[in-house]
Design a protein around this motif. Structure first.
Motif, PDB file in Angstrom:
ATOM      1  N   MET A   1      17.797   2.291  -4.542  1.00 30.77           N
ATOM      2  CA  MET A   1      19.083   2.295  -5.587  1.00 30.77           C
ATOM      3  C   MET A   1      19.067   1.769  -6.662  1.00 30.77           C
ATOM      4  SD  MET A   1      22.162   0.815  -3.411  1.00 30.77           S
ATOM      5  CE  MET A   1      23.470   0.731  -5.138  1.00 30.77           C
ATOM      6  N   ASN A   2      19.491   1.862  -7.835  1.00 28.36           N
ATOM      7  CA  ASN A   2      19.466   0.926  -8.987  1.00 28.36           C
ATOM      8  C   ASN A   2      20.538   0.217  -8.790  1.00 28.36           C
ATOM      9  OD1 ASN A   2      17.474   2.384 -10.084  1.00 28.36           O
ATOM     10  ND2 ASN A   2      18.572   3.847 -11.157  1.00 28.36           N
ATOM     11  N   ILE A   3      20.073  -1.434  -9.073  1.00 23.99           N
ATOM     12  CA  ILE A   3      21.229  -2.331  -8.926  1.00 23.99           C
ATOM     13  C   ILE A   3      21.223  -3.161 -10.427  1.00 23.99           C
ATOM     14  CG2 ILE A   3      21.771  -4.466  -8.247  1.00 23.99           C
ATOM     15  CD1 ILE A   3      22.422  -2.446  -6.290  1.00 23.99           C
ATOM     16  N   SER A   4      22.416  -3.010 -11.019  1.00 31.88           N
ATOM     17  CA  SER A   4      22.435  -3.536 -12.536  1.00 31.88           C
ATOM     18  C   SER A   4      22.408  -5.034 -12.322  1.00 31.88           C
ATOM     19  CB  SER A   4      23.697  -3.235 -13.185  1.00 31.88           C
ATOM     20  OG  SER A   4      23.899  -4.125 -14.275  1.00 31.88           O
ATOM     21  N   TYR A   5      21.789  -5.882 -12.922  1.00 29.73           N
ATOM     22  CA  TYR A   5      21.796  -7.215 -12.971  1.00 29.73           C
ATOM     23  C   TYR A   5      22.980  -7.910 -13.566  1.00 29.73           C
ATOM     24  CZ  TYR A   5      20.122 -12.105 -14.360  1.00 29.73           C
ATOM     25  OH  TYR A   5      20.084 -13.568 -14.662  1.00 29.73           O
ATOM     26  N   ASN A   6      23.510  -7.475 -14.662  1.00 31.23           N
ATOM     27  CA  ASN A   6      24.702  -7.973 -15.192  1.00 31.23           C
ATOM     28  C   ASN A   6      25.947  -7.572 -14.162  1.00 31.23           C
ATOM     29  OD1 ASN A   6      23.475  -9.075 -17.481  1.00 31.23           O
ATOM     30  ND2 ASN A   6      23.720  -7.106 -18.721  1.00 31.23           N
ATOM     31  N   ALA A  22      14.776 -10.611  -7.994  1.00 27.43           N
ATOM     32  CA  ALA A  22      13.937  -9.257  -7.405  1.00 27.43           C
ATOM     33  C   ALA A  22      13.271 -10.222  -6.177  1.00 27.43           C
ATOM     34  CB  ALA A  22      13.070  -8.818  -8.450  1.00 27.43           C
ATOM     35  N   ASN A  23      12.796 -11.278  -6.527  1.00 29.27           N
ATOM     36  CA  ASN A  23      11.905 -12.082  -5.167  1.00 29.27           C
ATOM     37  C   ASN A  23      13.000 -12.379  -3.932  1.00 29.27           C
ATOM     38  OD1 ASN A  23       9.753 -11.929  -6.816  1.00 29.27           O
ATOM     39  ND2 ASN A  23       9.794 -14.043  -7.533  1.00 29.27           N
ATOM     40  N   SER A  24      14.262 -13.177  -4.398  1.00 29.61           N
ATOM     41  CA  SER A  24      15.090 -13.445  -3.376  1.00 29.61           C
ATOM     42  C   SER A  24      15.704 -11.904  -2.681  1.00 29.61           C
ATOM     43  CB  SER A  24      16.385 -13.964  -4.190  1.00 29.61           C
ATOM     44  OG  SER A  24      15.796 -15.336  -4.796  1.00 29.61           O
ATOM     45  N   LEU A  25      15.824 -10.917  -3.196  1.00 29.70           N
ATOM     46  CA  LEU A  25      16.326  -9.565  -2.516  1.00 29.70           C
ATOM     47  C   LEU A  25      15.074  -9.139  -1.616  1.00 29.70           C
ATOM     48  CD1 LEU A  25      18.242  -7.762  -5.256  1.00 29.70           C
ATOM     49  CD2 LEU A  25      19.081  -9.232  -3.381  1.00 29.70           C
ATOM     50  N   GLY A  29      14.743  -8.563   2.656  1.00 34.15           N
ATOM     51  CA  GLY A  29      14.465  -7.260   3.333  1.00 34.15           C
ATOM     52  C   GLY A  29      15.088  -6.185   2.298  1.00 34.15           C
ATOM     53  N   LEU A  30      15.570  -6.518   1.327  1.00 32.24           N
ATOM     54  CA  LEU A  30      15.948  -5.580   0.166  1.00 32.24           C
ATOM     55  C   LEU A  30      15.005  -5.678  -0.772  1.00 32.24           C
ATOM     56  CD1 LEU A  30      19.747  -6.538   0.034  1.00 32.24           C
ATOM     57  CD2 LEU A  30      18.824  -5.096   1.271  1.00 32.24           C
ATOM     58  N   GLU A  31      14.003  -4.747  -0.351  1.00 29.69           N
ATOM     59  CA  GLU A  31      12.406  -4.825  -1.113  1.00 29.69           C
ATOM     60  C   GLU A  31      12.830  -4.149  -2.613  1.00 29.69           C
ATOM     61  OE1 GLU A  31       8.095  -3.304  -1.235  1.00 29.69           O
ATOM     62  OE2 GLU A  31       9.518  -2.816   0.541  1.00 29.69           O
ATOM     63  N   GLU A 166      15.254  -1.916  -9.006  1.00 29.36           N
ATOM     64  CA  GLU A 166      14.986  -0.731  -8.341  1.00 29.36           C
ATOM     65  C   GLU A 166      14.881  -1.204  -6.738  1.00 29.36           C
ATOM     66  OE1 GLU A 166      11.779   1.595  -9.446  1.00 29.36           O
ATOM     67  OE2 GLU A 166      12.252   1.475 -11.508  1.00 29.36           O
ATOM     68  N   VAL A 167      15.925  -1.200  -6.067  1.00 29.32           N
ATOM     69  CA  VAL A 167      16.009  -1.970  -4.587  1.00 29.32           C
ATOM     70  C   VAL A 167      16.000  -0.600  -3.590  1.00 29.32           C
ATOM     71  CG1 VAL A 167      17.254  -3.117  -2.936  1.00 29.32           C
ATOM     72  CG2 VAL A 167      17.549  -3.627  -5.194  1.00 29.32           C
ATOM     73  N   ASP A 168      14.803  -0.842  -2.640  1.00 26.83           N
ATOM     74  CA  ASP A 168      14.543   0.165  -1.746  1.00 26.83           C
ATOM     75  C   ASP A 168      15.642  -0.206  -0.350  1.00 26.83           C
ATOM     76  OD1 ASP A 168      12.778   1.583  -3.426  1.00 26.83           O
ATOM     77  OD2 ASP A 168      11.080   0.137  -2.573  1.00 26.83           O
ATOM     78  N   ILE A 169      16.505   0.525  -0.329  1.00 24.67           N
ATOM     79  CA  ILE A 169      17.251   0.426   0.968  1.00 24.67           C
ATOM     80  C   ILE A 169      17.043   1.140   2.136  1.00 24.67           C
ATOM     81  CG2 ILE A 169      19.499   0.604   1.894  1.00 24.67           C
ATOM     82  CD1 ILE A 169      19.595  -1.305  -0.438  1.00 24.67           C
ATOM     83  N   THR A 170      16.629   0.525   3.282  1.00 26.83           N
ATOM     84  CA  THR A 170      16.124   1.112   4.320  1.00 26.83           C
ATOM     85  C   THR A 170      17.420   2.002   5.130  1.00 26.83           C
ATOM     86  OG1 THR A 170      16.517  -0.843   5.633  1.00 26.83           O
ATOM     87  CG2 THR A 170      14.303  -0.295   4.942  1.00 26.83           C
TER      88      THR A 170
END
Length: 825
Positions: A1-6, A22-25, A29-31, A166-170
């Motif tokens: 899913m798309n996550i807005s930084y702002n 992005a690295n922290s997520l 586990g939120l690749e 772009e966060v890939d949610i399992t």
């Protein structure tokens, strides 16, 4: 899913760059697969500056162009030819300097230094539509006098770039399928790691709904839930006197950043809250709810219903519908109806916030081929205890941007409230599974930040209260995984000692080694290995007798309506591959595949072990079709055949240490093959099958050629492997003797039976049995056929004499006569 930084910053005051975020997520586990910069204006107004028109004169060779000089704050004056009717000296304008790129739809225009009707022009004075901030093209933009020349246009218009992650949610992490859900996870990580340089302590900001109140106590919509299995909770509220119109810019931009098209202010609010909370909402036009009544139920099989896209669909009696007394209004949790949604003329709405059974929604979505944001969330299981919050949040936003008043009490039907789960966690087990003794206070902090409450401690066992939005956390190992996820996998150091098992090869190792051996053998023969999905279409087994559909293992969560069962055989996946290759002009195929097959046997079910009824085997399959040899100048074209396939199978058996004397090929019949052989041990244990696939089966895959197929039970082969010891010896110096017999046999007797009977007669002297001629026709009794069979005899220790040879042949003849009713011709 798309996550807005702002937008994420609305809920958590962090100071990470987009890449650090992005690295922290990803670490928790939120690749995050990618980061895209989202510009509110295409190009970000780069190269555009504020300028002051110093002079403006008519063009000497035009009746509508003007020649201007412009100051853009860099100490130089630029001559620019402008065609706008409203340009004048003293104005503050937006200037595109030489090299600036302007975007007109999909076209890009680069500003160059040029001559316009003989007069040099060093830039462009812009209108709104030319730089993407509006649609006006009547004239150039004229700014207030207090704007300084040289100010970048992006700074003047206060453009703010956003970044879309772009966060890939399992499937199990539906709690993170929203902006607030991601912020909640990120907050736990940053608090524990202390990686944020923002305000301390780091505060998670959930939008307040305290301002929600009932404006009018008039009766609300009456709701009846007839199917409480499919609808676990149904909440709703009425908002009257709203003004449906265009959404404000901030709302449109927020939705566009997530890839959602703006519809109107009411619908946009429901989508905004869905993106924020992960709770789907639906807005009904109150005029379409007849008699102010909603019934949540199913409708009869085949009931027609027109959805929002204008398509008439035939409903199943397993589709949950949101109805009024006049009929269906919406396919619950999946898609709205054509007439019940919000329109420009709508003034009163009913907001729905519900929790539906994931299995019901998933099957309905697959059945109708409808895949929406709402069905995506409902299929994975939304939090049943979040419906009221999302409802209040949406109602307040609607009042803010569309006016109106909240009318009547909130309707909330929740027959079986879902409590928080309770889990017992052992600290020692946590340390053991993680491989490190994480400090007790760190574990407590992680649990607290994950909103998992410790309600009791007894020795090293803690009783935990798990919030309902974490439906995937039901066991102690799930909690331990959460602790490790936030603590950090990379924070668990490798110890100074390494434990390993240096024992000899296990059966699994032997099997894997032999798989490679056979793979090399088949690849050397010209085969290609294929790998198909173990999930397949249950429809392939509907008419099958040998693989009945009742024995299909059906997953609880099938990928789609077309891929809804575990395969019982490797056959159909190979036929799909053959069809694909033939359609791409590749008809001559030799395929092999190793893979698991599954079957369900109800009679083996056990109360405490649901998997006892599932049988899993490892198989090797081969497919031949088309030509064996083609396009060769030295060899005529030659088709593949079932005899080639049988020879290949015999070579595989031989390579696995199962010689011809240990295996029997018996004819048999089933609904897959038009002609087939069963490969068995002498004790009757089946090792596999081979044969010609029936044309009707091939036709289902659009294959109009012969397909030869073999399927070997690898597990059974591994049990036979090694039973026959490999013996080495000198090549015998004593000659072999051949004797041929012309045998008159019944038509139902196979050569395999003759071969088996012969080997049972003598296991030392008899080396080979060959069939070299078959005759069926004239001069034979009815029901008979003639086989010419050769027998190779050899003694490794001495030369056979005629008496010995005759004795062996007589015993073979006698056994054939007694057991198979064979006579000499």
């Amino acid at each position: 899913m798309n996550i807005s930084y702002n937008r994420l910053k609305n809920y958590l005051d962090f100071r990470l760059s987009p890449q650090e975020l992005a690295n922290s997520l990803t670490s928790i586990g939120l690749e995050t697969g990618g980061i895209t910069e989202a510009e509110s204006v295409k190009g970000g107004l780069k190269g555009l500056v504020i300028g002051k028109v110093l002079t403006c004169a008519d063009h000497p060779d035009s009746d509508h162009l003007h020649v201007t000089t412009v100051d853009i704050g860099d100490g130089q004056t630029y001559q620019i030819v402008c065609g706008a009717p409203n340009v004048a000296a003293g104005q503050k304008v937006v200037v595109a300097t030489v090299g600036t790129k302007l975007y007109a739809g999909d076209e890009t225009i680069t500003i160059k230094k040029s001559k316009i009707r003989g007069v040099e022009s060093e830039g462009m004075i812009c209108a709104e539509d030319e730089i993407g901030i509006g649609a006006n093209h009547a004239g150039i933009i004229v700014l207030p006098d207090n704007v300084e020349a040289g100010t970048p246009a992006a700074e003047h218009y206060r453009l703010e770039s956003d970044y879309i992650l772009e966060v890939d949610i399992t499937p199990n992490r539906i709690d993170a399928a929203s902006h607030y859900g991601v912020a909640r996870d990120l907050a736990a990580y940053l608090r524990v790691k202390g990686k944020n340089a923002a305000t301390s302590p780091l505060r998670l900001k959930k939008p307040s709904v305290d301002a929600f109140k009932i404006d009018d106590n008039a009766p609300s919509v009456a709701v009846t839930v007839e199917n409480t299995e499919a609808c676990r909770r149904y909440s709703g509220v009425t908002v009257k006197n709203v003004t449906v119109g265009e959404s404000p810019d901030w709302l449109k931009k927020q939705l566009e950043s997530a890839g959602i098209r703006s519809v109107n202010n009411i619908v946009d609010v429901t989508n905004y809250v869905l993106q924020e909370t992960g709770q789907p909402l639906h807005a009904f036009d109150l005029r379409e709810i007849k008699d102010n009544k909603i019934i949540v139920k199913t409708l009869p099989e085949g009931t027609p219903f027109v959805t929002l896209d204008g398509t008439e669909r035939k409903l199943s009696d397993k589709d949950l519908m949101i109805c009024s007394p006049a009929g269906g209004m919406c396919i619950g949790g999946v898609f709205g109806g054509l007439h019940s949604g919000v329109k420009d003329s709508t003034t009163d709405i009913f907001l729905e916030s519900a929790c539906f059974n994931p299995a019901w929604i998933r099957k309905t979505a697959r059945r109708h081929g409808l895949h929406t944001d709402a069905s995506f969330l409902f299929e994975r299981g939304v939090d049943p205890n979040s419906t009221i919050y999302a409802l209040k949040r949406a109602a307040l936003l609607i009042k803010e941007i569309a006016g109106g008043k909240i009318t009547g009490e909130i309707t909330d039907i929740y027959p079986n409230p879902v409590p928080n789960a309770r889990v017992e966690l052992s600290v020692r087990k946590t340390w053991s599974l993680i491989g490190k003794q994480i400090p007790i206070e760190t574990i407590e902090a992680i649990l607290q930040n994950l909103e998992i409450n410790i309600i009791n401690k007894k020795d090293d066992v803690w009783t935990l209260d798990i919030p309902t939005y974490r439906a995937d956390v039901t066991r102690d190992v799930d909690v331990i995984e959460e602790i490790l996820r936030i603590y950090g996998y990379n924070s668990v150091e490798t110890g100074e000692t390494l434990k390993s098992n240096l024992s000899g090869k296990k059966q699994t190792d032997v099997s894997y080694q032999l798989q490679n051996l056979i793979s090399e053998q088949l690849s050397g023969y010209g085969f290609n290995e294929i790998l198909n999905n173990s999930l397949t279409a249950a429809a392939y087994y509907e008419q099958s007798v040998v693989f009945p559909k009742a024995q299909c293992v059906v997953p609880a969560n099938p990928q789609s309506a077309e891929i809804d069962a575990m395969r019982q055989t490797l056959l159909f996946g190979g036929l799909e591959s053959i069809c694909f290759n033939r359609n791409h002009k590749n008809p001559d195929l030799h395929f092999y595949e190793f893979g698991n097959v599954y079957s369900y046997h109800a009679e083996k079910e056990q109360e405490n072990n649901p998997f006892a009824a599932i049988k899993e085997e490892f198989h090797l399959s081969l497919w031949l079709t088309g030509n064996k040899v083609s396009n060769s100048w030295i060899h005529p074209e030659e088709k593949t055949s079932v005899y080639e396939l049988k020879a290949l199978v015999e070579n595989i058996l031989l390579r696995l240490g199962i010689p011809a004397k240990k295996a029997v090929f018996k004819p048999f019949e089933d609904d897959i093959f038009s002609a087939a052989l069963s490969i068995e041990t002498f004790s009757g244990k089946r090792l596999g099958v081979l044969g010609i696939v029936q044309k009707s089966v091939c036709k289902r895959f659009d294959i109009n050629a012969e397909v030869y197929f073999a399927e070997l039970n690898w597990d059974a082969l591994m049990k036979e492997n090694g039973k026959t010891a490999v013996k080495y010896g000198e090549i015998t110096k004593f000659p072999a003797v051949r004797r041929d017999l012309a045998l008159l046999i019944d038509k139902n007797v196979s050569f395999a039976e003759i071969e088996k009977t012969a080997y049972q007669t003598d296991k030392k002297i008899l080396k080979e049995v060959n069939l070299f001629d078959v005759y069926e026709g004239k001069n034979l009794p009815e029901g008979k056929k003639s086989y010419a069979v050769g027998f190779i005899l050899q003694d490794d220790e001495k030369t056979l004499n005629d008496k010995q040879i005759e004795s062996i042949m007589l015993r073979i003849q006698k056994n054939l006569e007694e057991k198979l009713n064979v006579a000499l011709r």
